[in-house]
Design a protein around this motif. Structure first.
Motif, mmCIF file in Angstrom:
data_model
loop_
_atom_site.group_PDB
_atom_site.id
_atom_site.type_symbol
_atom_site.label_atom_id
_atom_site.label_comp_id
_atom_site.label_asym_id
_atom_site.label_seq_id
_atom_site.Cartn_x
_atom_site.Cartn_y
_atom_site.Cartn_z
ATOM 1 N N ASP A 7 0.808 -1.220 0.000
ATOM 2 C CA ASP A 7 0.000 0.000 0.000
ATOM 3 C C ASP A 7 0.842 1.271 0.000
ATOM 4 N N LEU A 8 2.168 1.146 -0.186
ATOM 5 C CA LEU A 8 2.974 2.354 -0.343
ATOM 6 C C LEU A 8 2.608 3.113 -1.605
ATOM 7 N N GLY A 9 1.884 2.452 -2.510
ATOM 8 C CA GLY A 9 1.370 3.166 -3.670
ATOM 9 C C GLY A 9 0.464 4.310 -3.271
ATOM 10 N N LEU A 10 -0.186 4.184 -2.113
ATOM 11 C CA LEU A 10 -1.038 5.263 -1.618
ATOM 12 C C LEU A 10 -0.219 6.445 -1.111
ATOM 13 N N VAL A 11 1.043 6.180 -0.749
ATOM 14 C CA VAL A 11 1.910 7.204 -0.191
ATOM 15 C C VAL A 11 2.638 7.984 -1.292
ATOM 16 N N GLY A 16 5.570 12.644 -3.975
ATOM 17 C CA GLY A 16 5.942 13.268 -5.245
ATOM 18 C C GLY A 16 6.815 12.412 -6.119
ATOM 19 N N SER A 17 6.855 11.097 -5.858
ATOM 20 C CA SER A 17 7.693 10.202 -6.656
ATOM 21 C C SER A 17 7.238 8.766 -6.415
ATOM 22 N N ASP A 18 7.407 7.926 -7.410
ATOM 23 C CA ASP A 18 7.052 6.519 -7.262
ATOM 24 C C ASP A 18 8.023 5.803 -6.332
ATOM 25 N N VAL A 19 7.506 4.788 -5.630
ATOM 26 C CA VAL A 19 8.344 3.923 -4.808
ATOM 27 C C VAL A 19 8.861 2.795 -5.696
ATOM 28 N N VAL A 20 10.187 2.692 -5.839
ATOM 29 C CA VAL A 20 10.769 1.695 -6.744
ATOM 30 C C VAL A 20 11.401 0.527 -6.003
ATOM 31 N N GLY A 21 11.497 0.605 -4.684
ATOM 32 C CA GLY A 21 12.065 -0.494 -3.913
ATOM 33 C C GLY A 21 11.851 -0.287 -2.428
ATOM 34 N N THR A 22 11.796 -1.374 -1.692
ATOM 35 C CA THR A 22 11.646 -1.287 -0.241
ATOM 36 C C THR A 22 12.595 -2.274 0.423
ATOM 37 N N THR A 23 13.004 -1.937 1.640
ATOM 38 C CA THR A 23 13.899 -2.777 2.433
ATOM 39 C C THR A 23 13.447 -2.739 3.875
ATOM 40 N N GLU A 24 13.537 -3.878 4.562
ATOM 41 C CA GLU A 24 13.208 -3.914 5.983
ATOM 42 C C GLU A 24 14.346 -3.287 6.768
ATOM 43 N N PRO A 25 14.066 -2.316 7.625
ATOM 44 C CA PRO A 25 15.142 -1.659 8.375
ATOM 45 C C PRO A 25 15.635 -2.519 9.523
ATOM 46 N N GLU A 26 16.801 -2.146 10.050
ATOM 47 C CA GLU A 26 17.359 -2.820 11.210
ATOM 48 C C GLU A 26 16.932 -2.166 12.511
ATOM 49 N N TRP A 27 16.178 -1.085 12.431
ATOM 50 C CA TRP A 27 15.785 -0.346 13.615
ATOM 51 C C TRP A 27 14.306 -0.004 13.510
ATOM 52 N N GLY A 28 13.780 0.530 14.608
ATOM 53 C CA GLY A 28 12.395 0.992 14.628
ATOM 54 C C GLY A 28 11.416 -0.161 14.726
ATOM 55 N N ASP A 29 10.137 0.156 14.535
ATOM 56 C CA ASP A 29 9.078 -0.837 14.561
ATOM 57 C C ASP A 29 9.076 -1.556 13.219
ATOM 58 N N ASP A 37 12.825 3.358 -1.422
ATOM 59 C CA ASP A 37 13.638 4.032 -2.436
ATOM 60 C C ASP A 37 12.702 4.644 -3.469
ATOM 61 N N LEU A 38 12.867 5.938 -3.719
ATOM 62 C CA LEU A 38 11.997 6.647 -4.639
ATOM 63 C C LEU A 38 12.647 6.802 -6.009
ATOM 64 N N ALA A 39 11.810 6.944 -7.018
ATOM 65 C CA ALA A 39 12.305 7.051 -8.389
ATOM 66 C C ALA A 39 13.184 8.276 -8.597
ATOM 67 N N ASP A 40 12.974 9.315 -7.796
ATOM 68 C CA ASP A 40 13.774 10.537 -7.972
ATOM 69 C C ASP A 40 15.101 10.486 -7.208
ATOM 70 N N GLY A 41 15.415 9.337 -6.618
ATOM 71 C CA GLY A 41 16.688 9.170 -5.927
ATOM 72 C C GLY A 41 16.629 9.348 -4.424
ATOM 73 N N ARG A 42 15.545 9.882 -3.921
ATOM 74 C CA ARG A 42 15.437 10.046 -2.475
ATOM 75 C C ARG A 42 15.180 8.694 -1.803
ATOM 76 N N VAL A 43 15.569 8.619 -0.522
ATOM 77 C CA VAL A 43 15.300 7.448 0.300
ATOM 78 C C VAL A 43 14.615 7.925 1.564
ATOM 79 N N VAL A 44 13.494 7.308 1.905
ATOM 80 C CA VAL A 44 12.727 7.739 3.071
ATOM 81 C C VAL A 44 12.373 6.539 3.939
#
Length: 294
Positions: A7-11, A16-29, A37-44
């Motif tokens: 459902d990251l497509g909703l985000v 302002g950019s497509d989500v092109v990849g996801t990774t499970e983090p080592e921290w947080g919930d 990873d966003l198509a414009d190069g940003r990582v959130v």
């Protein structure tokens, strides 16, 4: 996790950019947070909150983060993204290691202790009035609500404790009853090595996870750091506890030691009372038994 990734497509439109990849983090919930990873190069980092009160919780977390960032602390203010399905918090991804990764070596543990001690002092200096936190709502460690929950846990806890443990529990509750005039401060509420990110130079670049933030006793974060490290990494605690206290501006002694010990016990009682099931409650009761025997 799959649903949260799908459902990251909703985000994406709000980012302002497509989500092109996801990774499970080592921290947080990790059950609700992904690195996107966003198509414009940003990582959130994107975290989804669900259930009743999710919107209010997300807005409170974002407000706390904004206030701490404005105070010069290593916190990134997340953006709120809302839809009919859920609410998300999105913030720039921060590269680095969690503080927990620094606890395997005594010198690295002391380095972390110095950095986190200074951060604890910085948090304690934040003006809590400017945050607009309702102490009862966010779980103030000496508010009436938490006192009631703690006392509700006593009958269960006493059944698991020997006589010295029961005496330690009674001492902690006695301190609680007499502590209404103690100094108050902003507290992260889960101030632990796993909730900080360090860069390659060993500097804290991010403080994470404000779900348990509150206004409470001034040494609540100091006490909780001590319990977490001593329970999970006892050798690191032996090597670094004094270093942490010094950096946090805390002078140990009988009065301070009792306060820290009492806050640890009260916080553990709170976890016992908040447990959703018998297995979780049993885990926290075991941790409480261990702590009162120290």
């Amino acid at each position: 996790m799959a649903n949260h990734r799908t459902d990251l497509g909703l985000v994406a439109p709000a980012l302002g950019s497509d989500v092109v990849g996801t990774t499970e983090p080592e921290w947080g919930d990790r059950a609700a947070t992904v690195r996107a990873d966003l198509a414009d190069g940003r990582v959130v980092a994107v975290r989804r909150l669900d259930g009743p009160g999710a919107g209010a919780a997300a807005r409170r977390i974002a407000g706390i983060a904004a206030h701490l960032e404005a105070a010069g602390l290593p916190v990134s203010t997340p953006s709120l993204i809302e839809s009919e399905e859920a609410i998300w918090l999105a913030a720039p991804w921060i590269d680095g290691e969690t503080g927990a990764a620094w606890l395997g070596d005594p010198e690295r543990a002391r380095h972390l202790a110095r950095r986190m001690g200074r951060l604890a002092r910085g948090l304690r200096g934040v003006d809590p009035g400017a945050l607009g936190l309702d102490t009862g709502e966010v779980g103030d460690a000496t508010s009436g609500a938490v006192v009631v929950r703690a006392r509700e846990s006593l009958a269960i806890a006493r059944d698991t404790l020997d006589a010295p443990g029961q005496a330690a529990l009674g001492d902690a509750l006695g301190w609680l009853d007499a502590s209404s005039d103690r100094p108050r401060a902003f507290a992260h509420g889960d101030f632990a090595p796993v909730n900080v990110i360090l860069d390659a130079a060993g500097e804290i670049v991010a403080l994470l996870d404000f779900e348990h933030a509150r206004i409470g006793p001034a040494l609540l974060d100091v006490a909780w750091w001590g319990w977490v490290v001593r329970h999970h990494h006892p050798e690191a605690w032996s090597a670094a506890w004094t270093t942490f206290l010094t950096a946090a501006g805390v002078q140990p002694g009988p009065v301070i030691d009792r306060e820290i010990r009492s806050l640890q016990v009260i916080r553990l009682l709170e976890a016992v009372a908040a447990a959703d099931d018998a297995a979780t409650r049993s885990t926290w009761l075991g941790r409480l038994s261990e702590a009162v025997a120290w």
